[in-house]
Design an enzyme around this catalytic site. Structure first.
Site, short mmCIF file in Angstrom:
data_model
loop_
_atom_site.label_atom_id
_atom_site.label_comp_id
_atom_site.label_asym_id
_atom_site.label_seq_id
_atom_site.Cartn_x
_atom_site.Cartn_y
_atom_site.Cartn_z
N ASP A 1 1.46 5.32 -6.05
CA ASP A 1 0.62 4.18 -5.89
C ASP A 1 -0.52 4.39 -5.19
O ASP A 1 -1.37 3.72 -4.41
CB ASP A 1 1.45 3.30 -4.88
CG ASP A 1 2.83 2.92 -5.47
OD1 ASP A 1 3.13 2.83 -6.51
OD2 ASP A 1 3.88 3.16 -4.48
N SER B 1 -5.50 3.42 -2.42
CA SER B 1 -4.19 3.03 -2.03
C SER B 1 -4.05 1.60 -2.79
O SER B 1 -4.81 0.66 -2.54
CB SER B 1 -4.07 2.80 -0.55
OG SER B 1 -2.86 2.00 -0.29
N ARG B 2 -3.06 1.88 -3.85
CA ARG B 2 -3.15 0.62 -4.67
C ARG B 2 -2.13 -0.55 -4.46
O ARG B 2 -2.40 -1.78 -4.75
CB ARG B 2 -2.47 1.09 -6.13
CG ARG B 2 -3.55 1.79 -6.93
CD ARG B 2 -3.34 2.00 -8.31
NE ARG B 2 -2.39 3.51 -8.30
CZ ARG B 2 -2.98 4.64 -8.53
NH1 ARG B 2 -4.40 4.54 -8.67
NH2 ARG B 2 -2.32 5.66 -8.56
N VAL B 3 -1.31 -0.34 -3.39
CA VAL B 3 -0.59 -1.54 -2.80
C VAL B 3 -0.84 -1.62 -1.25
O VAL B 3 -0.32 -2.68 -0.96
CB VAL B 3 0.88 -1.25 -2.89
CG1 VAL B 3 1.36 -1.19 -4.51
CG2 VAL B 3 1.62 -0.12 -2.34
#
Ligand SMILES: Nc1ncnc2c1ncn2[C@@H]1O[C@H](COP(=O)(O)OP(=O)(O)OP(=O)(O)O)[C@@H](O)[C@H]1O
Ligand SMILES: [Mg+2]
Length: 505
Positions: A342, A367-369
Site C-alpha cells: 500500500d 503511503s496509499r492508505v
C-alpha cells in the site's frame, strides 16, 4: 556428489529395472528412500500417498516439506542441516503440515522458523500450534484502517504516514538505512502496546546479533520476537520464515492485539525460493525466477490486515524490506512488491551520501492508505510539505547556476534548508508524534528562519520540551483535534520567546 539431474537419471534407469519387483503397498505410502540430494533439496522415492506441503522426517530428526509431487519421486525442501543425510536414507511421513508453536511466551525470544529457540533462555511453553501457510482473512472480516502506527521518524510520520494493518514497503540500495528504519519503528512501539516481530531472512549472524543488542539496549526486546533464518541455514528455512512469522503474528492479531512485522528482506527470500525452484527443476521465467514468484509474496502480504471487532479486532502491519540494485526500481522483484503493498518508503543512496539521515526520498515515497490515519493537526500542518519541499529542491539546483538571487528566493532557500534539517534524525531515537507536530509547526511557519543551521537540532529539543510542558496542547493533538489560529499563534510565540532566551538569537 553428482548433480541432481545425473542422480535422478541414474534413478530413472534403475526404476526401469526394478519395476517388476513388487513392493509392499504400506511401505510405498508411509516410508520413502532418499534417491538424490542437492543443497537443501531431497528427492525421495516411495511416499506415494504423501500430500503436498506435508512434513516428513529424515534420520536424525531433520524435517522436510513436500513440495513437488512427480510420478516417480517427490521433491522435498529440507528444513534442517542436511550434511548427514545421504542417498538410501529412510524418510517417514508425519501426516502433519508445517506449523509453528504460538504463545505469549515467545515475546523477548529469538527463534528459528520452526519455533525452536536460538537463545539460551530454555524451551518455550506453547499449547497451540498454527500452520505456517494460512489463508488470508476474507474481505468481510476486514475493517478499514483508521489508527496510525507511529514510526517515530519525522520524515515518515509527516509525509508517508502508516496505518495499523497497512503494508508499507521499505526499499533502497544496499546500506542505505533500510533496517535502521525498521528498528527505529520497533523501538518506538515500546510503550504503545504493539507486538513486534522482526523476521530476519538470509542475513549474516553478526548483523542479527547487532540488531538484538540494539533492541536490548533500547529496552525494545520485551515486546519483540526475533525470527532468524540465517545466511548459513538451508534455503528451505529462509523460504518458510516469513510465513511462520506471519502465523505467529496472526495468533496475536486474532486475540485483539496490534502487531508489527518486519520482513528483512524479501529480496533474499525471493532468491532462496528461486534456488529451491531451480533445484526442483521448475521452469525458470524472468530473471530465472519461477512463475509463481509474485504469488508467494502476494499471499504472504495479503495476510496483513485490520480485523473487525467481531473477529478479534487486532491488526497486522507489515514492513517488507527490498534491496534494489543501482537504484533500479523497475526490476522484477521491486515492481512486484510495489504493486502488492500500500505504498513505499524509498531510501536514496544520493541523499545518504549527502549525510542526510534517514535518506528518505520524499518525492518518490508514498503511503496509499495511511494518510487518513494521520492525526488531523499533523495533516493540517504538513499537508503541503511534500510539494513545497520538492519545489525547494528544484530551486536549490537552479540557484547553483545563478550568482544573484532576489530576496524572496533567498528566503525560500533558507527555509528549505531548515526543513531539510528538521527531516533529519539520528538513528535509534524515535520521537513522539506531538513533538514532531510542534517541530514542523515551528519550522514551516518560519520561526526557525533566523536560527543558525547548526542550532536546528538543539532548537528541536527545546520545542520538544515545550510540547511536553503544554498538556492542553498535547491532549488536543492526541484527541484528533485541529489547531485554531489562537492555539497555533500562542504556541509559536512561546517557541520564539524560549528560543530567544535559550539560544540568544
Ligand atoms: N538515521 C541514521 N543516522 C545515522 N546513521 C544511520 C542512520 N540510518 C542508517 N545509518 C547508518 O547507515 C548504515 C546502513 O544502515 P542499515 O544497516 O540500516 O542499512 P541497510 O539498507 O539495511 O543495509 P543492508 O543493505 O546491508 O541491509 C549503518 O551503518 C547505519 O548506522
Ligand atoms: Mg539491512
Amino acid at each position: 556428489m553428482p548433480m541432481l539431474k545425473e542422480q535422478l537419471s541414474l534413478f530413472d534407469e534403475a526404476i526401469e529395472l526394478t519395476v517388476a519387483e513388487p513392493l509392499e503397498a504400506h511401505d510405498l505410502e508411509e516410508i520413502g528412500t532418499v534417491i538424490a540430494l542437492d543443497r537443501g533439496i531431497a528427492m525421495v522415492r516411495g511416499l506415494s500417498a504423501v500430500k503436498n506441503q506435508e512434513l516428513v522426517q529424515f534420520p536424525g530428526g531433520v524435517m522436510g516439506m513436500v513440495y513437488n509431487l512427480d510420478p516417480h519421486y517427490v521433491g522435498i525442501i529440507l528444513l534442517g542441516g542436511f550434511e548427514h543425510i545421504k542417498a538410501g536414507d529412510c524418510v517417514k511421513r508425519t501426516f502433519m503440515v508445517a506449523d509453528i508453536p504460538v504463545s505469549d511466551s515467545f515475546l523477548g525470544r529469538v527463534i528459528n522458523p520452526l519455533g525452536n529457540p536460538l537463545d539460551e533462555k530454555g524451551p518455550v511453553d506453547a499449547q497451540r500450534r498454527l500452520p505456517i501457510e494460512r489463508e488470508a482473512p476474507p474481505i468481510m472480516h476486514r475493517a478499514p484502517i483508521h489508527d496510525p502506527l507511529q514510526t517515530g521518524i519525522k520524515a515518515i510520520d509527516s509525509v508517508v504516514p502508516i496505518g495499523k494493518g497497512q503494508r508499507e514497503l521499505i526499499l533502497g540500495d544496499r546500506q542505505t538505512g533500510k533496517t535502521t528504519i525498521a528498528i527505529d519503528t520497533i523501538i518506538n512501539q515500546r510503550d504503545k502496546n504493539v507486538i513486534c516481530i522482526y523476521c530476519s531472512i538470509g542475513q549474516q549472524i553478526s548483523s542479527v546479533t547487532k540488531i538484538i543488542e540494539i533492541l536490548k539496549r533500547y529496552n525494545a526486546l520485551k515486546h519483540t520476537i526475533i525470527m532468524v533464518a540465517g545466511a548459513e541455514d538451508p534455503p528451505g528455512l529462509a523460504y518458510i520464515a516469513p510465513y511462520a512469522a506471519t502465523s505467529l503474528g496472526e495468533f496475536f492479531m486474532e486475540s485483539g492485539r496490534d502487531v508489527l512485522i518486519v520482513y528483512d528482506d524479501l529480496t533474499k527470500h525471493a532468491r532462496s525460493y528461486r534456488e529451491l525452484s531451480l533445484l526442483l527443476e521448475r521452469p525458470p521465467g524472468r530473471e530465472a525466477y519461477p512463475g509463481d514468484i509474485f504469488y508467494i509474496h502476494s499471499r504472504l502480504l495479503e495476510r496483513s490486515t485490520h480485523l473487525k471487532e467481531k473477529y478479534g479486532g487486532g491488526s497486522l502491519t507489515a514492513l517488507p524490506i527490498i534491496e534494489t540494485q543501482a537504484e533500479n526500481l523497475s526490476a522484477y522483484i521491486p515492481t512486484n512488491l510495489i504493486s502488492i503493498t500500500d505504498g513505499q518508503i524509498y531510501l536514496s543512496p544520493k541523499i545518504f551520501q549527502m549525510g542526510n539521515f534517514p535518506a528518505v526520498n520524499i518525492g518518490t515515497s508514498v503511503s496509499r492508505v495511511g494518510g487518513k490515519t494521520q492525526l488531523p493537526a499533523y495533516r493540517q500542518i504538513t499537508g503541503m510539505l511534500k510539494l513545497s519541499y520538492s519545489q525547494f529542491e528544484e530551486l536549490e539546483i537552479f540557484s547553483g547556476f545563478s550568482a544573484k538571487l532576489d530576496e524572496d528566493t533567498l528566503k525560500t532557500l533558507e527555509k528549505g534548508k531548515r526543513i531539510r534539517k528538521a527531516l533529519n534524525q539520528p538513528k535509534y531515537s524515535p520521537i513522539d508524534v506531538t513533538e514532531q507536530i510542534g517541530i514542523f509547526l515551528a519550522v514551516l511557519n518560519g520561526v526557525l528562519d533566523s536560527v543558525d543551521l547548526d542550532k536546528i537540532e538543539e532548537s528541536e529539543q527545546i520545542i520538544g520540551k515545550i510540547v511536553w510542558e503544554n498538556e492542553a496542547f498535547r491532549t488536543l493533538l492526541m484527541n484528533r483535534g485541529t489547531l485554531d489560529n489562537d492555539t497555533k499563534n500562542g504556541f509559536l510565540q512561546m517557541v520564539e520567546d524560549r528560543l530567544k532566551k535559550e539560544l540568544g538569537f
